[in-house]
Motif scaffolding. Structure first.
Motif, PDB file in Angstrom:
ATOM      1  N   TYR A 295      24.413 104.549  -9.899  1.00 10.23           N
ATOM      2  CA  TYR A 295      25.069 104.369  -8.599  1.00 10.23           C
ATOM      3  C   TYR A 295      26.118 103.267  -8.680  1.00 10.23           C
ATOM      4  N   TYR A 296      25.776 102.139  -9.299  1.00 19.80           N
ATOM      5  CA  TYR A 296      26.744 101.052  -9.496  1.00 19.80           C
ATOM      6  C   TYR A 296      27.962 101.545 -10.270  1.00 19.80           C
ATOM      7  N   VAL A 297      27.717 102.287 -11.348  1.00 25.24           N
ATOM      8  CA  VAL A 297      28.813 102.792 -12.172  1.00 25.24           C
ATOM      9  C   VAL A 297      29.702 103.722 -11.360  1.00 25.24           C
ATOM     10  N   ALA A 298      29.093 104.607 -10.574  1.00 27.28           N
ATOM     11  CA  ALA A 298      29.872 105.556  -9.773  1.00 27.28           C
ATOM     12  C   ALA A 298      30.698 104.834  -8.708  1.00 27.28           C
ATOM     13  N   ARG A 299      30.079 103.910  -7.990  1.00 27.84           N
ATOM     14  CA  ARG A 299      30.784 103.221  -6.904  1.00 27.84           C
ATOM     15  C   ARG A 299      31.945 102.387  -7.440  1.00 27.84           C
ATOM     16  N   THR A 300      31.708 101.620  -8.494  1.00 28.31           N
ATOM     17  CA  THR A 300      32.786 100.782  -9.020  1.00 28.31           C
ATOM     18  C   THR A 300      33.909 101.629  -9.605  1.00 28.31           C
ATOM     19  N   ALA A 301      33.564 102.708 -10.310  1.00 30.51           N
ATOM     20  CA  ALA A 301      34.608 103.581 -10.863  1.00 30.51           C
ATOM     21  C   ALA A 301      35.430 104.202  -9.744  1.00 30.51           C
ATOM     22  N   GLN A 302      34.790 104.634  -8.682  1.00 35.18           N
ATOM     23  CA  GLN A 302      35.501 105.262  -7.574  1.00 35.18           C
ATOM     24  C   GLN A 302      36.468 104.293  -6.905  1.00 35.18           C
ATOM     25  N   VAL A 303      36.021 103.060  -6.671  1.00 34.32           N
ATOM     26  CA  VAL A 303      36.859 102.066  -5.998  1.00 34.32           C
ATOM     27  C   VAL A 303      38.039 101.658  -6.869  1.00 34.32           C
ATOM     28  N   TYR A 304      37.777 101.345  -8.130  1.00 32.16           N
ATOM     29  CA  TYR A 304      38.867 100.891  -8.999  1.00 32.16           C
ATOM     30  C   TYR A 304      39.813 102.040  -9.366  1.00 32.16           C
ATOM     31  N   ARG A 305      39.308 103.279  -9.380  1.00 34.96           N
ATOM     32  CA  ARG A 305      40.194 104.423  -9.592  1.00 34.96           C
ATOM     33  C   ARG A 305      41.210 104.527  -8.455  1.00 34.96           C
ATOM     34  N   ARG A 306      40.724 104.343  -7.225  1.00 36.98           N
ATOM     35  CA  ARG A 306      41.627 104.399  -6.069  1.00 36.98           C
ATOM     36  C   ARG A 306      42.639 103.264  -6.123  1.00 36.98           C
ATOM     37  N   ALA A 307      42.195 102.065  -6.518  1.00 36.08           N
ATOM     38  CA  ALA A 307      43.119 100.933  -6.595  1.00 36.08           C
ATOM     39  C   ALA A 307      44.200 101.188  -7.638  1.00 36.08           C
ATOM     40  N   ILE A 308      43.821 101.741  -8.787  1.00 39.44           N
ATOM     41  CA  ILE A 308      44.797 102.043  -9.840  1.00 39.44           C
ATOM     42  C   ILE A 308      45.772 103.117  -9.370  1.00 39.44           C
ATOM     43  N   ASP A 318      44.735  98.262  -0.301  1.00 40.32           N
ATOM     44  CA  ASP A 318      43.860  98.587   0.816  1.00 40.32           C
ATOM     45  C   ASP A 318      42.667  97.631   0.803  1.00 40.32           C
ATOM     46  N   MET A 319      42.612  96.712   1.771  1.00 39.61           N
ATOM     47  CA  MET A 319      41.526  95.737   1.823  1.00 39.61           C
ATOM     48  C   MET A 319      40.152  96.391   1.963  1.00 39.61           C
ATOM     49  N   GLN A 320      40.113  97.642   2.422  1.00 42.23           N
ATOM     50  CA  GLN A 320      38.835  98.331   2.568  1.00 42.23           C
ATOM     51  C   GLN A 320      38.121  98.483   1.221  1.00 42.23           C
ATOM     52  N   LEU A 321      38.897  98.491   0.141  1.00 46.25           N
ATOM     53  CA  LEU A 321      38.273  98.614  -1.173  1.00 46.25           C
ATOM     54  C   LEU A 321      37.361  97.426  -1.472  1.00 46.25           C
ATOM     55  N   MET A 322      37.749  96.252  -0.997  1.00 47.28           N
ATOM     56  CA  MET A 322      36.886  95.080  -1.174  1.00 47.28           C
ATOM     57  C   MET A 322      35.592  95.258  -0.380  1.00 47.28           C
ATOM     58  N   ASP A 323      35.720  95.807   0.829  1.00 49.16           N
ATOM     59  CA  ASP A 323      34.535  96.032   1.651  1.00 49.16           C
ATOM     60  C   ASP A 323      33.591  97.034   0.994  1.00 49.16           C
ATOM     61  N   GLU A 324      34.148  98.053   0.355  1.00 50.77           N
ATOM     62  CA  GLU A 324      33.295  99.054  -0.282  1.00 50.77           C
ATOM     63  C   GLU A 324      32.498  98.445  -1.431  1.00 50.77           C
ATOM     64  N   LEU A 325      33.072  97.476  -2.118  1.00 48.07           N
ATOM     65  CA  LEU A 325      32.321  96.808  -3.190  1.00 48.07           C
ATOM     66  C   LEU A 325      31.255  95.882  -2.630  1.00 48.07           C
ATOM     67  N   ASP A 326      31.418  95.456  -1.361  1.00 53.08           N
ATOM     68  CA  ASP A 326      30.378  94.663  -0.710  1.00 53.08           C
ATOM     69  C   ASP A 326      29.089  95.457  -0.528  1.00 53.08           C
ATOM     70  N   THR A 327      29.190  96.797  -0.559  1.00 50.14           N
ATOM     71  CA  THR A 327      27.987  97.607  -0.361  1.00 50.14           C
ATOM     72  C   THR A 327      27.043  97.535  -1.546  1.00 50.14           C
ATOM     73  N   LEU A 328      27.531  97.062  -2.680  1.00 44.56           N
ATOM     74  CA  LEU A 328      26.677  96.904  -3.858  1.00 44.56           C
ATOM     75  C   LEU A 328      25.924  95.583  -3.802  1.00 44.56           C
TER      76      LEU A 328
END
Length: 445
Positions: A295-308, A318-328
């Protein structure tokens, strides 16, 4: 330049989720010769071969960490143990020890080598040295600022550069720590770190006895073997630590009901710097966490893929990406050494640590038919919960209104691990879209 997204893989499952959620490459550990050897599924050579074959079959890359600082006994067996691994075709070996690099280059001169962060490359002259000695990529030390990374990139443009952007930070210089070896006889530089820096410690008043030993003034109470009744949080007065050569300079250390964690670093989160790192020409952005969950691997890959991808298309961050990493689950976030004075919106001034994770992983999608998904439950959730269905193609949030067991009988709760339940969707999704689907629930709503 669009940088590579490099995710950790401690298992085949983690590797598969990393690729499904956007990673371009993964890194795993070579058995016996890499750091983080514990919980490493790739110690089995057949599993390692399967991982490389699957990665290459998808056009992805598979890097192999071989980055210990070996003593003589491991040098004797190194080439023998590495030979079957080289035959599998790793895209690169991640190495730190010059002696092992020399042996590899003599025996397999075509094998690509990346310099591990353990080698502590912190300046452009060191990077140039390694390039002149045949290294294709340098993983820079975590202690560098953005401006320093940019200068290295400009002065040595022929070298590939990789940097960490997310995950646990070591309190020692790029991981060269002796604490675990001293306290537990488990050498971190041989891959056996027990994370002694992250343990809790309690301060006790002490004195020197007649033999010169340091003993507790009041003998600590024995450890309780029962679970006590829940108590309200108690925060004690801070202790002021003073280093002997700096009289009058005090560092506060706080202890609460959980203990004291004076050596426990916050976790790195640098998603806000992806745009600049890409613009300066960094080749690879690396996520730490070979012992973390899929789950950690999937969430971090998804967020950083969007940032790239956003950076590649010229979109603002998109500041929301920081919030999504807060869910971990995390130990509180920091952007490390990238900037000396981060803006206040990137800091948490209200409390010493971040809140506990704001979401909890509760299940995996294992089937999808007629607008109904079947969930293999991992943690309890109930009707009325706000859930998020994570998919490689995008996420959907919804409030759970109806739930049934695997036989279709209505229930109010998914009890926990070992159960399967069914959830109806508002609209059908193709089964292929639901592969690698994960279900999480809000826990601080």
């Amino acid at each position: 330049m669009i940088p590579e997204l490099l995710s950790p893989a401690g298992s085949l499952r983690n590797m598969r989720y990393a690729f499904a959620y956007g990673a371009d490459a993964v890194y795993a550990g070579q058995p016996r010769y890499s750091l983080r050897v514990r919980n490493n599924e790739f110690k089995d050579l057949d599993t390692l071969r399967t991982g490389m074959e699957e990665a290459h079959g998808q056009g992805k890359k598979f890097y192999l960490a071989s980055n210990i600082s070996p003593h003589n006994d491991k040098i004797r067996s190194y080439l023998r143990d590495l030979e079957p691994v080289i035959e599998m075709g790793p895209d690169a070996l991640i190495m730190a020890d010059p002696g092992l690099m020399m042996l590899v280059r003599e025996k397999w001169p075509e094998q690509v080598i990346h310099l591990s962060v353990q080698a502590n490359a912190v300046n452009w002259a060191a990077v140039k040295f390694w390039h002149q000695n045949g290294i294709q990529r340098v993983i820079l030390s975590r202690e560098l600022a953005l401006d320093e990374i940019e200068e290295i990139r400009q002065r040595v443009p022929e070298m590939e550069i990789e940097v960490f952007v997310h995950g646990a930070l070591c309190i020692a210089y790029s991981g060269r720590c002796l604490l675990s070896g001293y306290m537990n006889h488990r050498d971190p530089n041989q891959g056996a770190c027990t994370n002694a820096c992250r343990w809790k410690y309690q301060a006790h008043e002490a004195k020197e006895d007649e033999t010169g030993d340091i003993v507790a003034v009041n003998k600590p109470a024995p450890v309780q073997t029962y679970v006590p009744e829940p108590q309200p949080a108690i925060v004690t007065e801070p202790v002021l630590l003073q280093q002997a050569q700096r009289p009058g300079e005090f560092m506060p250390a706080y202890e609460d009901e959980h203990g004291t964690y004076i050596m426990n670093s916050k976790d790195l989160r640098a998603v806000q710097h992806v745009e600049r790192l890409a613009a300066m020409g960094v080749h690879s952005l690396k996520i730490e966490g070979r012992t973390k969950s899929h789950y950690y691997v999937a969430r971090t890959a998804q967020v950083y893929r969007r940032a790239i991808d956003d950076a590649a298309h010229g979109k603002p961050f998109d500041m929301q990406l920081m919030d999504e990493l807060d869910t971990l689950a995390n130990r509180g976030y920091t952007e490390g050494f990238y900037r000396r004075h981060p803006p206040k919106e990137y800091q948490n001034y209200e409390m010493g640590l971040n809140n506990a994770q704001q979401q909890q992983f509760v299940g995996e999608v294992v089937d999808a038919r007629d607008s109904v998904i079947t969930i293999d439950v991992k943690n309890r959730f109930v009707t009325g919960d706000t859930l998020e269905l994570m998919l490689p193609g995008g996420n959907t949030r919804f409030q759970l209104k109806t739930l049934s067991d695997k036989h279709g009988k209505a229930i109010d709760a998914a009890p926990g691990s070992g159960h399967r339940v069914q959830i109806p969707l508002d609209q059908p999704l193709p089964e292929a879209a639901l592969k690698y689907g994960l279900l999480v629930k809000d826990i601080n709503a």
